[in-house]
Design an enzyme around this catalytic site. Sequence first.
Site, PDB file in Angstrom:
ATOM      1  N   HIS A   1       0.866  -1.198   0.000  1.00 48.51           N
ATOM      2  CA  HIS A   1       0.000   0.000   0.000  1.00 48.51           C
ATOM      3  C   HIS A   1       0.896   1.239   0.000  1.00 48.51           C
ATOM      4  O   HIS A   1       1.682   1.423  -0.911  1.00 48.51           O
ATOM      5  CB  HIS A   1      -0.944  -0.095   1.204  1.00 48.51           C
ATOM      6  CG  HIS A   1      -2.047   0.898   1.260  1.00 48.51           C
ATOM      7  ND1 HIS A   1      -2.407   1.695   0.221  1.00 48.51           N
ATOM      8  CD2 HIS A   1      -2.902   1.210   2.264  1.00 48.51           C
ATOM      9  CE1 HIS A   1      -3.419   2.468   0.574  1.00 48.51           C
ATOM     10  NE2 HIS A   1      -3.758   2.197   1.810  1.00 48.51           N
TER      11      HIS A   1
ATOM     12  N   HIS B   1      -2.463  -2.224  -9.697  1.00 45.25           N
ATOM     13  CA  HIS B   1      -3.446  -1.578  -8.823  1.00 45.25           C
ATOM     14  C   HIS B   1      -4.712  -2.424  -8.809  1.00 45.25           C
ATOM     15  O   HIS B   1      -5.094  -2.990  -9.828  1.00 45.25           O
ATOM     16  CB  HIS B   1      -3.783  -0.175  -9.343  1.00 45.25           C
ATOM     17  CG  HIS B   1      -4.375   0.711  -8.297  1.00 45.25           C
ATOM     18  ND1 HIS B   1      -5.697   0.682  -7.986  1.00 45.25           N
ATOM     19  CD2 HIS B   1      -3.794   1.626  -7.472  1.00 45.25           C
ATOM     20  CE1 HIS B   1      -5.931   1.560  -7.022  1.00 45.25           C
ATOM     21  NE2 HIS B   1      -4.803   2.145  -6.680  1.00 45.25           N
TER      22      HIS B   1
ATOM     23  N   ASP C   1       2.737   5.398  -6.733  1.00 44.90           N
ATOM     24  CA  ASP C   1       3.993   5.278  -5.979  1.00 44.90           C
ATOM     25  C   ASP C   1       5.223   5.125  -6.863  1.00 44.90           C
ATOM     26  O   ASP C   1       6.349   5.186  -6.364  1.00 44.90           O
ATOM     27  CB  ASP C   1       3.895   4.060  -5.040  1.00 44.90           C
ATOM     28  CG  ASP C   1       2.864   4.300  -3.951  1.00 44.90           C
ATOM     29  OD1 ASP C   1       1.880   3.563  -3.899  1.00 44.90           O
ATOM     30  OD2 ASP C   1       3.033   5.279  -3.208  1.00 44.90           O
TER      31      ASP C   1
HETATM   32  C1  SDX Z   1      -1.497   2.193  -3.378  1.00 43.35           C
HETATM   33  O1  SDX Z   1      -6.229   0.785  -3.309  1.00 43.35           O
HETATM   34  C2  SDX Z   1      -5.745   1.975  -3.526  1.00 43.35           C
HETATM   35  O2  SDX Z   1      -6.410   2.889  -3.968  1.00 43.35           O
HETATM   36  C3  SDX Z   1      -4.295   2.165  -3.086  1.00 43.35           C
HETATM   37  C4  SDX Z   1      -3.638   3.474  -3.476  1.00 43.35           C
HETATM   38  C5  SDX Z   1      -4.246   4.648  -2.729  1.00 43.35           C
HETATM   39  O3  SDX Z   1      -4.154   5.781  -3.231  1.00 43.35           O
HETATM   40  O4  SDX Z   1      -4.727   4.442  -1.592  1.00 43.35           O
HETATM   41  O5  SDX Z   1      -3.771   3.707  -4.871  1.00 43.35           O
HETATM   42  C6  SDX Z   1      -2.161   3.505  -3.117  1.00 43.35           C
HETATM   43  O6  SDX Z   1      -1.446   1.365  -2.488  1.00 43.35           O
HETATM   44  C7  SDX Z   1      -0.985   1.908  -4.757  1.00 43.35           C
HETATM   45  C8  SDX Z   1      -0.404   0.450  -4.888  1.00 43.35           C
HETATM   46  C9  SDX Z   1       1.029   0.457  -4.336  1.00 43.35           C
HETATM   47  N1  SDX Z   1       1.539  -0.920  -4.235  1.00 43.35           N
HETATM   48  C10 SDX Z   1       2.510  -1.360  -5.071  1.00 43.35           C
HETATM   49  O7  SDX Z   1       2.977  -0.696  -6.001  1.00 43.35           O
HETATM   50  C11 SDX Z   1       3.006  -2.768  -4.744  1.00 43.35           C
HETATM   51  C12 SDX Z   1       3.124  -3.574  -6.039  1.00 43.35           C
HETATM   52  N2  SDX Z   1       1.767  -3.816  -6.543  1.00 43.35           N
HETATM   53  C13 SDX Z   1       1.151  -5.058  -6.190  1.00 43.35           C
HETATM   54  O8  SDX Z   1       1.490  -5.637  -4.996  1.00 43.35           O
HETATM   55  C14 SDX Z   1      -0.312  -5.159  -6.627  1.00 43.35           C
HETATM   56  O9  SDX Z   1      -0.390  -4.695  -7.904  1.00 43.35           O
HETATM   57  C15 SDX Z   1      -1.380  -4.500  -5.779  1.00 43.35           C
HETATM   58  C16 SDX Z   1      -1.298  -4.918  -4.349  1.00 43.35           C
HETATM   59  C17 SDX Z   1      -1.265  -3.018  -5.858  1.00 43.35           C
HETATM   60  C18 SDX Z   1      -2.737  -4.917  -6.336  1.00 43.35           C
HETATM   61  O10 SDX Z   1      -2.775  -6.305  -6.253  1.00 43.35           O
HETATM   62  P1  SDX Z   1      -4.118  -7.142  -6.606  1.00 43.35           P
HETATM   63  O11 SDX Z   1      -5.167  -6.267  -7.170  1.00 43.35           O
HETATM   64  O12 SDX Z   1      -4.453  -7.978  -5.421  1.00 43.35           O
HETATM   65  O13 SDX Z   1      -3.642  -8.040  -7.807  1.00 43.35           O
HETATM   66  P2  SDX Z   1      -2.958  -9.434  -7.614  1.00 43.35           P
HETATM   67  O14 SDX Z   1      -1.919  -9.371  -6.532  1.00 43.35           O
HETATM   68  O15 SDX Z   1      -4.028 -10.449  -7.523  1.00 43.35           O
HETATM   69  O16 SDX Z   1      -2.171  -9.556  -8.996  1.00 43.35           O
HETATM   70  C19 SDX Z   1      -2.789 -10.077 -10.144  1.00 43.35           C
HETATM   71  C20 SDX Z   1      -1.651 -10.656 -10.966  1.00 43.35           C
HETATM   72  C21 SDX Z   1      -0.827 -11.696 -10.189  1.00 43.35           C
HETATM   73  O17 SDX Z   1      -0.219 -12.562 -11.155  1.00 43.35           O
HETATM   74  P3  SDX Z   1      -0.837 -14.048 -11.383  1.00 43.35           P
HETATM   75  O18 SDX Z   1      -1.011 -14.681 -10.001  1.00 43.35           O
HETATM   76  O19 SDX Z   1      -2.150 -13.802 -12.079  1.00 43.35           O
HETATM   77  O20 SDX Z   1       0.182 -14.746 -12.235  1.00 43.35           O
HETATM   78  O21 SDX Z   1      -0.722  -9.609 -11.296  1.00 43.35           O
HETATM   79  C22 SDX Z   1       0.533  -9.894 -10.677  1.00 43.35           C
HETATM   80  C23 SDX Z   1       0.264 -10.884  -9.556  1.00 43.35           C
HETATM   81  O22 SDX Z   1       1.432 -11.664  -9.286  1.00 43.35           O
HETATM   82  N3  SDX Z   1       1.014  -8.622 -10.136  1.00 43.35           N
HETATM   83  C24 SDX Z   1       2.270  -8.215 -10.231  1.00 43.35           C
HETATM   84  C25 SDX Z   1       2.287  -6.940  -9.632  1.00 43.35           C
HETATM   85  N4  SDX Z   1       1.057  -6.622  -9.215  1.00 43.35           N
HETATM   86  C26 SDX Z   1       0.270  -7.680  -9.515  1.00 43.35           C
HETATM   87  N5  SDX Z   1       3.378  -8.809 -10.740  1.00 43.35           N
HETATM   88  C27 SDX Z   1       4.513  -8.083 -10.656  1.00 43.35           C
HETATM   89  N6  SDX Z   1       4.611  -6.855 -10.107  1.00 43.35           N
HETATM   90  C28 SDX Z   1       3.520  -6.258  -9.585  1.00 43.35           C
HETATM   91  N7  SDX Z   1       3.619  -5.042  -9.045  1.00 43.35           N
END
Ligand code: SDX
Length: 430
Positions: free
Chosen positions: A268, A309, A365
């Site tokens: 997050h 996201h 971010d």
């Molecule tokens: C913020 O919710 C909000 O509004 C948050 C925010 C706010 O203003 O409050 O916008 C602020 O928190 C932004 C997000 C910051 N976090 C990151 O940058 C961390 C990296 N991102 C991920 O951890 C992820 O993308 C999330 C947590 C942000 C979202 O994850 P989801 O929606 O639960 O998606 P998921 O984990 O189920 O991923 C789906 C697929 C998976 O692959 P498969 O299992 O289908 O093979 O996408 C892949 C994930 O492994 N994936 C990524 C990835 N994010 C998702 N693979 C590599 N790098 C990534 N960053």
Amino acid sequence: MANDTLSVTDNRTGKKFELKIENGCIRAMDLRQMKTDAEDFGLMTYDPAFMNTANCKSAITFIDGDKGILEYRGYPIDQLAEKSSHLETSYLLMNGELPSKAQLEEFTTKITHHTYVHENIKQFMDGFRYDAHPMSMLASTVAALSSFYPEAKQVKNKEVRRNQMMRLIAKMPTLAAFSYRHSQGLPYIYPNNDLSYTENFLTMVKSIGKPNWRPHPALVRALDVLFILHADHEQNCSTTSVRVVGSSEVDPYSAVAAGITALYGPLHGGANEAVLRMLREIGDKKNVPEFIKKVKDKDGDKKLMGFGHRVYKNYDPRAKVIKKACDEVFEVTGKNPLLDIAVELERIALQDEYFVQRKLYPNVDFYSGLIYEAMGFPMEFFTCLFAIPRTVGWVTQFEEMITDNEQKIARPRQIFTGPRKRDYVMLDKR
Ligand code: SDX
């Protein structure tokens, strides 16, 4: 048959049901009538991490993840970033309309006159180790503020509630600055009522030995824009935490402290710090392909931090604005060498099927940390720079929840998977 209904047949009993569809939703409680017999509790929904569950009605922030749209009270984020200020945007979020000149002046004066914290807070902060993470200090200190304002428990009293909301917005920069100064072993700088909200914050953080020192206006403006971008984001993890904790009718300081701890997580708000660590680990543009391969191979659960996201399946509109702000900041501070690695990472990721198929784009971010580092902030402080502006979002969502007649204490159900009805076995029999 009305067309705003869902016709459901429970094949366990053959019974048919008509469920009303409202705002693109069915009410989960309408499923409870579907029972196999009189003893049956009735159907529930199972939705880990609330992937497809609306937990409230809100008029504060609108996001269209597919189109990359973000609006605060209907105003597009790029227009607010270009034309507004964080305090004016805070007024908009809290009150639903842009302020008149007089309203903005009154709001600004009130915030300015709440920036001080009780002197005991300094002693509280001094109790932390010299190298305590600023987010840990911020979460603890905001929770401690609850003990300084016992009247804050009157969450149904609008005047009392609004006073605490203003105090939280006003004091968060002071507490964040104090936690920064503590971690640097520097004396605290008190707020200066002659300065604007963001200029005052930067002065409390950066001023050393020059009482009249002031931050560069371009950096003040860039940080104020970043504050606007981070002010609210509908039902994200930390805001949901504030709403859930606040639903027990605890005071807003305690509820916001829960939001700060949720924001601390690397998935997050902690992602901006994790992005810088990732860019440092990559070290050079030539290492980007190898890093991308590790991410795609899910080598050690490596993620492309700052990408992806839950809602945006398109470019995060805030990331576009931040990327533009990078240029303005680097004109003053000099270019952050990690920017080239970030741009190359984005270029490769946006054309790679793995990321395209999963709709992974840069989020808020991805570039913000580059600006914070260029401004001279240590990585550990980046998430505090997210918590400060998000405070207005948290308190506004808290108030919307408290005043929503449909809301009550949050208490989800579960699917029980453990053992049942076992008799106790005496110690000498185990
Ligand atoms: C913020 O919710 C909000 O509004 C948050 C925010 C706010 O203003 O409050 O916008 C602020 O928190 C932004 C997000 C910051 N976090 C990151 O940058 C961390 C990296 N991102 C991920 O951890 C992820 O993308 C999330 C947590 C942000 C979202 O994850 P989801 O929606 O639960 O998606 P998921 O984990 O189920 O991923 C789906 C697929 C998976 O692959 P498969 O299992 O289908 O093979 O996408 C892949 C994930 O492994 N994936 C990524 C990835 N994010 C998702 N693979 C590599 N790098 C990534 N960053």
